[in-house]
Motif scaffolding. Sequence first.
Motif, short mmCIF file in Angstrom:
data_model
loop_
_atom_site.label_atom_id
_atom_site.label_comp_id
_atom_site.label_asym_id
_atom_site.label_seq_id
_atom_site.Cartn_x
_atom_site.Cartn_y
_atom_site.Cartn_z
N VAL A 111 0.87 -1.17 0.00
CA VAL A 111 0.00 0.00 0.00
C VAL A 111 0.91 1.23 0.00
CG1 VAL A 111 -1.94 -1.13 1.13
CG2 VAL A 111 -0.19 -0.01 2.53
N VAL A 112 0.41 2.29 -0.61
CA VAL A 112 1.20 3.51 -0.75
C VAL A 112 0.41 4.68 -0.17
CG1 VAL A 112 2.29 5.11 -2.38
CG2 VAL A 112 2.33 2.64 -2.83
N ALA A 113 1.09 5.46 0.68
CA ALA A 113 0.50 6.68 1.26
C ALA A 113 1.30 7.88 0.80
CB ALA A 113 0.51 6.59 2.79
N ILE A 132 5.76 13.64 -0.60
CA ILE A 132 6.19 12.72 0.45
C ILE A 132 5.45 11.40 0.25
CG2 ILE A 132 6.48 12.38 2.94
CD1 ILE A 132 5.97 15.38 3.30
N PHE A 133 6.17 10.27 0.41
CA PHE A 133 5.50 8.98 0.24
C PHE A 133 6.02 7.93 1.21
CE2 PHE A 133 9.07 8.95 -2.76
CZ PHE A 133 9.68 7.72 -2.50
N ALA A 134 5.15 6.98 1.49
CA ALA A 134 5.49 5.83 2.32
C ALA A 134 4.93 4.58 1.65
CB ALA A 134 4.90 5.97 3.73
N ILE A 135 5.67 3.48 1.74
CA ILE A 135 5.22 2.19 1.21
C ILE A 135 5.22 1.19 2.35
CG2 ILE A 135 5.63 0.38 -0.49
CD1 ILE A 135 7.25 2.43 -2.11
N GLY A 152 4.57 3.30 11.93
CA GLY A 152 5.60 3.71 10.98
C GLY A 152 6.78 2.77 10.92
N ASN A 153 7.02 2.01 12.00
CA ASN A 153 8.13 1.06 11.96
C ASN A 153 7.87 -0.13 11.05
OD1 ASN A 153 6.40 -0.56 13.56
ND2 ASN A 153 7.34 0.14 15.47
N ARG A 154 6.69 -0.16 10.45
CA ARG A 154 6.37 -1.21 9.48
C ARG A 154 6.62 -0.75 8.04
NH1 ARG A 154 5.68 -6.18 9.64
NH2 ARG A 154 3.69 -6.25 8.51
N GLN A 155 7.03 0.50 7.86
CA GLN A 155 7.30 1.00 6.51
C GLN A 155 8.44 0.21 5.86
OE1 GLN A 155 6.69 5.70 6.32
NE2 GLN A 155 7.76 5.09 8.20
N LEU A 156 8.26 -0.07 4.59
CA LEU A 156 9.29 -0.77 3.82
C LEU A 156 10.18 0.21 3.06
CD1 LEU A 156 7.03 -3.60 2.41
CD2 LEU A 156 8.58 -3.74 4.37
N ALA A 157 9.62 1.34 2.70
CA ALA A 157 10.37 2.38 2.00
C ALA A 157 9.66 3.70 2.23
CB ALA A 157 10.47 2.09 0.50
N ALA A 158 10.41 4.78 2.15
CA ALA A 158 9.83 6.12 2.29
C ALA A 158 10.73 7.10 1.58
CB ALA A 158 9.68 6.50 3.76
N VAL A 278 0.32 9.57 8.95
CA VAL A 278 0.48 8.47 8.00
C VAL A 278 1.37 8.84 6.83
CG1 VAL A 278 -0.74 6.96 6.37
CG2 VAL A 278 -1.70 7.37 8.66
N TYR A 279 1.12 9.99 6.22
CA TYR A 279 1.81 10.30 4.96
C TYR A 279 2.74 11.50 5.06
CZ TYR A 279 -2.65 12.81 4.92
OH TYR A 279 -3.75 13.55 5.27
N GLU A 280 2.96 12.03 6.27
CA GLU A 280 3.95 13.09 6.45
C GLU A 280 4.94 12.72 7.55
OE1 GLU A 280 1.37 17.03 5.07
OE2 GLU A 280 1.44 16.50 7.20
N ALA A 281 4.46 12.61 8.78
CA ALA A 281 5.37 12.37 9.90
C ALA A 281 6.08 11.02 9.79
CB ALA A 281 4.60 12.45 11.22
#
Length: 352
Positions: A111-113, A132-135, A152-158, A278-281
């Motif tokens: 999922v992408v935010a 800004i993006f998070a995957i 956020g510690n579950r993010q795979l890429a940002a 979710v999609y900034e901090a």
Amino acid sequence: MYSDQMSLADALATWSGESDERQALSEIVVALAEAGVRLSKAIAMAPLEPPAVTITPSAGEGTNASGDEQKPMDLYADKVVLDALAGLDVAAFCSEEADEPVTLRAGGRYVVAVDPVDGSSNLDVNAPVGTIFAILPAVDSEDQMPAILQAGNRQLAAGMIVYGPSTVLMLTVGEGTDLYVLDLNTHHFRLARGGIQLPTEANEYAINASNARHWGPGIAEYIGDLVRGKSGPREQAFNMRWLASLVAEAYRILTRGGVFLYPADDRKGYENGRIRLVYEANPISFLVTQAGGKATNGVDDILDLTPIHLHQRVPLVFGSATKVDRVRRYLVDPNLQNASSPLFSSRGLFRD
């Protein structure tokens, strides 16, 4: 990690190796970067060729789901990013500009935010803006909201793309933070600096001082001590910077050090902070921590927070780890919140 000035696609291919999961993740990052290339041109040309937008705002007339004003570039950028993800291994897409996630591919692994244009109010004054993006990993369900609301510690890429004098991409895939610059000749991002380490000491801080009368205990005292400079308990001079652009502030701190603060305050709508979790901090915090820095809501690590809803706001403090830790001490130690006490005027023991 990578060879000097290699392209983003080549760097990610090296990182991916034979891993199918990494290859799919890399395709998403490259697609987001390509959307950034398109937006870089659109933003530069907007005063002469404003984007043609026929999309009706979903959250209300002229506002997004967070209640912020939507500019044509916000809506245009949202569509550019969404279109870039079509056909990829993305189960759902969520954006600052939409009330709810958009389902893309059933069974997608990610999922992408995204905040399509962070700081879009700066467009009117030709100041830096960004994407800004998070995957994150998807969940095994038709409803991908639980995936989007992972800590956020579950993010795979940002990453963040900053549209300024140069268009730059700060990226992490969980193995450090790398800086890429858009090559205007090839229209590809090329590696400029790999493995960025956030400088540990810098006498700079970023905060909107016009809100000082609204700050609560701790923040007011911390900033007050910085303002006192050499005559205060810190016994050194500090410089304040404020660009009113999260991506620009983050870029400066990642490259020069210091600390950024956007605290909660007593204004209506700011009681729980202003930065979207979710999609900034979260993505900014991932970039900062992977560069050796730290990011908190003032007390708790941002990446350990589990979002409650898509557009949740939080206070945000990030930068050099020692500075972020010092801010926390001011927020939790009553002795540091009493400006009238003798201890406040001579706190030499708190200078570390």
